[in-house]
Design a protein around this motif. Sequence first.
Motif, short mmCIF file in Angstrom:
data_model
loop_
_atom_site.label_atom_id
_atom_site.label_comp_id
_atom_site.label_asym_id
_atom_site.label_seq_id
_atom_site.Cartn_x
_atom_site.Cartn_y
_atom_site.Cartn_z
N MET A 1 -38.52 18.60 20.02
CA MET A 1 -37.20 19.16 19.92
C MET A 1 -36.20 18.28 20.67
SD MET A 1 -35.78 21.80 18.64
CE MET A 1 -34.48 22.93 18.87
N ALA A 2 -36.55 17.85 21.84
CA ALA A 2 -35.64 17.04 22.65
C ALA A 2 -35.34 15.71 21.97
CB ALA A 2 -36.22 16.80 24.04
N ARG A 3 -36.33 15.13 21.30
CA ARG A 3 -36.09 13.86 20.60
C ARG A 3 -35.28 14.05 19.33
NH1 ARG A 3 -41.91 11.45 20.33
NH2 ARG A 3 -42.54 13.29 21.42
N ALA A 4 -35.39 15.20 18.69
CA ALA A 4 -34.65 15.46 17.46
C ALA A 4 -33.17 15.70 17.75
CB ALA A 4 -35.23 16.66 16.73
N PHE A 5 -32.85 16.30 18.87
CA PHE A 5 -31.48 16.63 19.25
C PHE A 5 -31.20 16.08 20.65
CE2 PHE A 5 -32.83 19.76 16.16
CZ PHE A 5 -31.76 19.78 15.28
N PRO A 6 -31.09 14.75 20.76
CA PRO A 6 -30.98 14.13 22.08
C PRO A 6 -29.71 14.47 22.85
CG PRO A 6 -30.56 12.51 20.37
CD PRO A 6 -31.04 13.77 19.69
N ASN A 7 -28.67 14.92 22.16
CA ASN A 7 -27.40 15.21 22.84
C ASN A 7 -27.19 16.69 23.10
OD1 ASN A 7 -26.63 12.45 22.76
ND2 ASN A 7 -26.13 12.71 20.62
N ALA A 8 -28.21 17.50 22.89
CA ALA A 8 -28.09 18.94 23.16
C ALA A 8 -27.88 19.15 24.65
CB ALA A 8 -29.34 19.67 22.68
N PRO A 9 -26.98 20.07 25.01
CA PRO A 9 -26.68 20.27 26.43
C PRO A 9 -27.83 20.87 27.24
CG PRO A 9 -25.53 21.89 25.10
CD PRO A 9 -26.17 20.93 24.15
N ARG A 10 -28.74 21.53 26.57
CA ARG A 10 -29.93 22.07 27.27
C ARG A 10 -31.08 22.13 26.27
NH1 ARG A 10 -26.73 26.34 25.97
NH2 ARG A 10 -27.77 28.22 25.20
N ARG A 11 -32.26 22.28 26.77
CA ARG A 11 -33.46 22.26 25.94
C ARG A 11 -33.92 23.69 25.63
NH1 ARG A 11 -32.05 17.73 24.54
NH2 ARG A 11 -32.54 15.96 25.84
N ALA A 12 -33.10 24.44 24.93
CA ALA A 12 -33.46 25.79 24.53
C ALA A 12 -33.56 25.85 23.01
CB ALA A 12 -32.41 26.78 25.03
N LEU A 13 -34.64 26.38 22.52
CA LEU A 13 -34.85 26.46 21.08
C LEU A 13 -33.73 27.23 20.39
CD1 LEU A 13 -36.65 25.96 18.62
CD2 LEU A 13 -37.86 28.09 19.18
N THR A 14 -33.25 28.29 21.01
CA THR A 14 -32.21 29.11 20.38
C THR A 14 -30.90 28.36 20.22
OG1 THR A 14 -31.62 30.07 22.51
CG2 THR A 14 -33.18 31.31 21.14
N LEU A 15 -30.69 27.34 21.02
CA LEU A 15 -29.47 26.53 20.91
C LEU A 15 -29.36 25.90 19.53
CD1 LEU A 15 -27.05 25.35 22.61
CD2 LEU A 15 -28.51 23.36 22.96
N VAL A 16 -30.47 25.56 18.95
CA VAL A 16 -30.50 24.97 17.60
C VAL A 16 -30.91 26.01 16.56
CG1 VAL A 16 -31.66 23.25 16.16
CG2 VAL A 16 -30.98 22.66 18.49
N GLU A 17 -31.86 26.84 16.90
CA GLU A 17 -32.41 27.79 15.93
C GLU A 17 -31.37 28.79 15.42
OE1 GLU A 17 -36.44 30.40 15.64
OE2 GLU A 17 -35.27 30.63 17.48
N ALA A 53 -23.35 17.06 16.37
CA ALA A 53 -23.10 16.40 17.66
C ALA A 53 -24.37 16.32 18.51
CB ALA A 53 -22.00 17.14 18.42
N TYR A 54 -25.24 17.33 18.40
CA TYR A 54 -26.51 17.27 19.13
C TYR A 54 -27.37 16.12 18.62
CZ TYR A 54 -25.39 22.13 20.46
OH TYR A 54 -24.79 23.26 20.92
N LEU A 55 -27.20 15.78 17.35
CA LEU A 55 -27.94 14.65 16.77
C LEU A 55 -27.30 13.32 17.13
CD1 LEU A 55 -28.55 16.08 13.20
CD2 LEU A 55 -30.28 15.71 14.96
N ASP A 56 -25.98 13.22 16.88
CA ASP A 56 -25.28 11.95 17.08
C ASP A 56 -23.78 12.19 17.21
OD1 ASP A 56 -23.77 9.50 15.96
OD2 ASP A 56 -25.80 8.72 16.27
N HIS A 57 -23.23 11.83 18.36
CA HIS A 57 -21.79 12.06 18.60
C HIS A 57 -20.91 11.29 17.63
CE1 HIS A 57 -22.29 14.49 22.15
NE2 HIS A 57 -23.03 13.57 22.74
N ASP A 58 -21.27 10.06 17.33
CA ASP A 58 -20.45 9.25 16.41
C ASP A 58 -20.46 9.85 15.01
OD1 ASP A 58 -19.81 7.46 18.42
OD2 ASP A 58 -21.46 6.10 17.93
#
Length: 77
Positions: A1-17, A53-58
């Motif tokens: 999960m952390a590698r898929a969304f490197p720019n996520a502000p925290r490592r919580a599944l619900t943040l993406v789910e 943005a969690y994936l890529d800011h640009d």
Amino acid sequence: MARAFPNAPRRALTLVEDPVKRLHKLRNRIAHHEGIWDQNLAGRRDDMHNLLAYLDHDAAAWVASCSRINTVLSQRP
């Protein structure tokens, strides 16, 4: 999960789910030609932008610069 969304502000599944579930529900309504006028479309726009943005800011900045969704939402009755 952390590698898929490197720019996520925290490592919580619900943040993406949670936003993915909301977008999936919206996608299904559109695919089945159901009305979406009662949906929180600005919220779904934010979900899409945040996930990108969690994936890529640009990439998120590029999509935001090309998107017409803000114009469409501002003209909504």
